[in-house]
Design an enzyme around this catalytic site. Structure first.
Site, PDB file in Angstrom:
ATOM      1  N   LYS A 227       0.847  -1.195   0.000  1.00 23.31           N
ATOM      2  CA  LYS A 227       0.000   0.000   0.000  1.00 23.31           C
ATOM      3  C   LYS A 227       0.884   1.247   0.000  1.00 23.31           C
ATOM      4  O   LYS A 227       1.655   1.487   0.913  1.00 23.31           O
ATOM      5  CB  LYS A 227      -0.896  -0.001   1.238  1.00 23.31           C
ATOM      6  CG  LYS A 227      -1.699   1.287   1.440  1.00 23.31           C
ATOM      7  CD  LYS A 227      -2.427   1.272   2.786  1.00 23.31           C
ATOM      8  CE  LYS A 227      -3.024   2.633   3.117  1.00 23.31           C
ATOM      9  NZ  LYS A 227      -3.633   2.662   4.468  1.00 23.31           N
ATOM     10  N   ASP A 232      -2.594  10.617   3.767  1.00 25.85           N
ATOM     11  CA  ASP A 232      -4.022  10.309   3.857  1.00 25.85           C
ATOM     12  C   ASP A 232      -4.729  11.363   4.703  1.00 25.85           C
ATOM     13  O   ASP A 232      -4.622  11.367   5.927  1.00 25.85           O
ATOM     14  CB  ASP A 232      -4.223   8.921   4.465  1.00 25.85           C
ATOM     15  CG  ASP A 232      -5.695   8.540   4.548  1.00 25.85           C
ATOM     16  OD1 ASP A 232      -6.502   9.153   3.824  1.00 25.85           O
ATOM     17  OD2 ASP A 232      -6.016   7.618   5.320  1.00 25.85           O
ATOM     18  N   LYS A 239     -10.019  13.285   8.308  1.00 25.56           N
ATOM     19  CA  LYS A 239      -9.517  12.958   9.634  1.00 25.56           C
ATOM     20  C   LYS A 239      -9.427  14.224  10.486  1.00 25.56           C
ATOM     21  O   LYS A 239      -9.223  15.318   9.952  1.00 25.56           O
ATOM     22  CB  LYS A 239      -8.103  12.360   9.531  1.00 25.56           C
ATOM     23  CG  LYS A 239      -7.986  11.030   8.826  1.00 25.56           C
ATOM     24  CD  LYS A 239      -6.521  10.611   8.762  1.00 25.56           C
ATOM     25  CE  LYS A 239      -6.333   9.318   7.985  1.00 25.56           C
ATOM     26  NZ  LYS A 239      -6.809   8.165   8.742  1.00 25.56           N
ATOM     27  N   ASP A 250       1.639   6.391   5.851  1.00 27.62           N
ATOM     28  CA  ASP A 250       0.603   5.529   5.290  1.00 27.62           C
ATOM     29  C   ASP A 250       1.072   4.796   4.046  1.00 27.62           C
ATOM     30  O   ASP A 250       0.333   3.993   3.483  1.00 27.62           O
ATOM     31  CB  ASP A 250      -0.666   6.335   4.996  1.00 27.62           C
ATOM     32  CG  ASP A 250      -1.931   5.508   5.175  1.00 27.62           C
ATOM     33  OD1 ASP A 250      -1.863   4.459   5.840  1.00 27.62           O
ATOM     34  OD2 ASP A 250      -2.988   5.905   4.652  1.00 27.62           O
ATOM     35  N   ASP A 309     -12.149   7.344   4.068  1.00 28.12           N
ATOM     36  CA  ASP A 309     -10.934   7.141   4.852  1.00 28.12           C
ATOM     37  C   ASP A 309     -10.513   5.683   4.884  1.00 28.12           C
ATOM     38  O   ASP A 309      -9.498   5.343   5.481  1.00 28.12           O
ATOM     39  CB  ASP A 309     -11.139   7.675   6.277  1.00 28.12           C
ATOM     40  CG  ASP A 309      -9.834   7.848   7.038  1.00 28.12           C
ATOM     41  OD1 ASP A 309      -8.776   7.929   6.377  1.00 28.12           O
ATOM     42  OD2 ASP A 309      -9.863   7.882   8.283  1.00 28.12           O
ATOM     43  N   GLU A 311      -9.416   4.025   2.322  1.00 22.87           N
ATOM     44  CA  GLU A 311      -8.945   4.064   0.937  1.00 22.87           C
ATOM     45  C   GLU A 311      -7.891   3.017   0.635  1.00 22.87           C
ATOM     46  O   GLU A 311      -7.741   2.577  -0.508  1.00 22.87           O
ATOM     47  CB  GLU A 311      -8.408   5.463   0.609  1.00 22.87           C
ATOM     48  CG  GLU A 311      -6.964   5.756   1.010  1.00 22.87           C
ATOM     49  CD  GLU A 311      -6.697   5.633   2.504  1.00 22.87           C
ATOM     50  OE1 GLU A 311      -5.577   5.235   2.870  1.00 22.87           O
ATOM     51  OE2 GLU A 311      -7.599   5.932   3.310  1.00 22.87           O
ATOM     52  N   ARG A 313      -7.633  -0.141   1.383  1.00 18.95           N
ATOM     53  CA  ARG A 313      -8.166  -1.423   0.898  1.00 18.95           C
ATOM     54  C   ARG A 313      -8.681  -1.303  -0.534  1.00 18.95           C
ATOM     55  O   ARG A 313      -8.716  -2.291  -1.270  1.00 18.95           O
ATOM     56  CB  ARG A 313      -9.257  -1.919   1.834  1.00 18.95           C
ATOM     57  CG  ARG A 313     -10.520  -1.091   1.853  1.00 18.95           C
ATOM     58  CD  ARG A 313     -11.396  -1.379   3.044  1.00 18.95           C
ATOM     59  NE  ARG A 313     -10.762  -0.947   4.287  1.00 18.95           N
ATOM     60  CZ  ARG A 313     -11.299  -1.118   5.503  1.00 18.95           C
ATOM     61  NH1 ARG A 313     -12.458  -1.735   5.630  1.00 18.95           N
ATOM     62  NH2 ARG A 313     -10.677  -0.689   6.569  1.00 18.95           N
TER      63      ARG A 313
END
Length: 461
Positions: A227, A232, A239, A250, A309, A311, A313
């Site tokens: 990933k 993010d 967030k 991230d 949020d 994202e 996956r």
């Protein structure tokens, strides 16, 4: 920044790794001056205790590092990793106690010597370590360098690390080993990887999917997926500010996957390796995807966006579908995916998921062997109903507060259903505080584990 081991035979100051059971014999070997100095300084062979002992002329003659009891459940196998920050500049050699692995101690030193100094003046000269006798110092240096490269990526702030820089880092590693790299971006990305495109569409830094290939075409196929969310915000489900402070990490899954790939190629393991990294920034702008949107994935499954949020996956879903089309014998994905995994296991212990019982045992064994621990969580199939959608094949989040790491893993399994040997790692990717061999900051958790797993599985234990 990391360091290399010096050649065996280099004149160096001995560092005695002292266990509780071995202290009496070692103490008897010290000079009267050194015994007195150790006693006066309060040295005991307890974990982490350190004593610098002088020669008659006052020069540093030897170092004592207490290890405690190696049989204790709290024994830290990387205690030697505290030495680079604790010793003055100079050349040192390890004198391990009975039962202490000199290679592991040397690796701990190298991992503990890491410093991220991109934005600061270099610190003072660091101590150096001589490779222990019988240890492959070149290989240990390669492993430590791969970890350092991954840590550097995680530690680099997002203003200097976007999808293009992730691509450049992968190309740099590929060039070292003769690997090939293909990149999908722009309109082709929109058509071929619609979930990756949707997540990255709002950022001025173009999203992309990076695909590295290395090794003979007829070798066993091992595919790593990481990933690569460079930052993010949470998207339109934004967030809170505190939740964004560490979001430069991230992309820790991509860093871990790249570090593992570098180790595998560095050892020339007999596999055909692929590294697939979808890299995006989850930003907020007019092109941002929205809660309630329905997007058709690369696999053909439609996904309702329950939360922007979640994202990671989404981009992994397209990447895993792409990876499975190549029919790998072993498929591993790495992601800083859920807070639920951290709540369950804390920052030091990544969760892993697999439906393959034999592979699960091998993963746990490899993690224990190289001191890169993980803990298995179940792919509890009934929880998949939480991903049901009234308008699409599935939602990207469950409808409740429970089992978030499990439902995320179940979501990913929908996109690689045919691959039995599939492991999903849910990482934190960060050391909240400094521990021996693990400086505070970015960490490539599970990279050394995967390197050891692949080596044992394909013939180089």
């Amino acid at each position: 920044m990391t360091s290399a081991l010096l050649a065996p035979g280099t004149d160096a100051i001995p560092v005695h790794l002292v266990t509780e059971s071995g202290w009496a014999a070692l103490e008897a070997e010290l000079t009267p001056l050194q015994r007195g100095f150790a006693k006066a300084s309060g040295f005991a062979p307890k974990a982490g205790r350190l004593a610098l002992l002088p020669a008659e002329d006052g020069a540093l003659a030897r170092v004592l590092l207490g290890l405690g009891d190696p049989a204790s459940a709290t024994f830290d196998r990387f205690l030697a990793g505290k030495l680079p920050a604790a010793l003055p500049a100079g050349d040192y050699r390890l004198e391990p106690a009975e039962g202490i692995d000199p290679a592991e101690a040397a690796l701990a030193w190298l991992l503990g010597a890491y410093r991220f100094e991109r934005y600061r003046k270099p610190g003072a000269e660091r101590p150096r370590l001589v490779a222990p006798g019988g240890v492959d110092g070149t290989r240990l240096t390669r492993i430590a360098a791969a970890v350092a490269h991954g840590r550097d990526l995680v530690n680099t702030p997002s203003n200097d690390l976007g999808p293009a820089e992730i691509e450049a880092a992968i190309r740099d590693v590929a060039a070292c080993f003769g690997a090939t790299v293909a990149v999908v971006a722009g309109e082709e990305l929109r058509k071929e990887f619609p979930l990756v495109h949707a997540v990255g569409a709002a950022s001025p830094r173009a999203p992309r999917l990076i695909d590295l290939t290395w090794g003979p075409a007829d070798a066993p196929r091992v595919t790593l997926v990481g990933k690569g969310v460079v930052f993010d915000t949470g998207g339109l489900d934004i967030k809170p500010s505190a939740g964004m402070l560490l979001m430069k990490k991230d992309m820790g899954g991509a860093a871990a996957a790249l570090a593992a790939a570098e180790m595998i190629m560095g050892d020339a393991l007999p596999v055909r390796l692929r590294l697939i990294v979808p890299s995006v920034e989850n930003a907020i702008a007019g092109e941002a995807f929205r809660p309630g949107d329905v997007i058709r994935s690369r696999a053909g499954l439609t996904v309702e966006i329950g939360n922007t949020d979640a994202e990671g996956r989404l981009i992994l879903a397209d990447a895993l579908s792409f990876a499975e089309s190549d029919e790998p014998e072993l498929l591993i994905d790495f992601a800083t995916l859920t807070g639920a995994a951290r709540v369950a296991l804390g920052p030091d212990l990544p969760a892993f998921f697999t439906g393959d019982e034999g592979l699960a045992a091998s993963v746990a064994e490899a993690g224990a062997a190289v001191n890169d621990p993980v803990w298995r969580l179940p792919l509890h199939a009934p929880y998949a109903s939480g991903l049901d959608s009234k308008v699409a094949d599935l939602n990207n989040v469950s409808g409740g507060p429970f089992a978030g790491a499990i439902t995320a893993a179940l979501f990913l399994r929908r996109f690689a259903p045919k691959t039995k040997a599939h492991v999903h790692f849910d990482l934190y990717g960060w050391n909240p505080s400094t521990k021996p061999g693990r400086p505070e900051g970015g960490e490539v958790q599970t990279a050394r584990l995967v390197h050891a797993l692949v080596a044992k599985r394909y013939g180089q234990a």
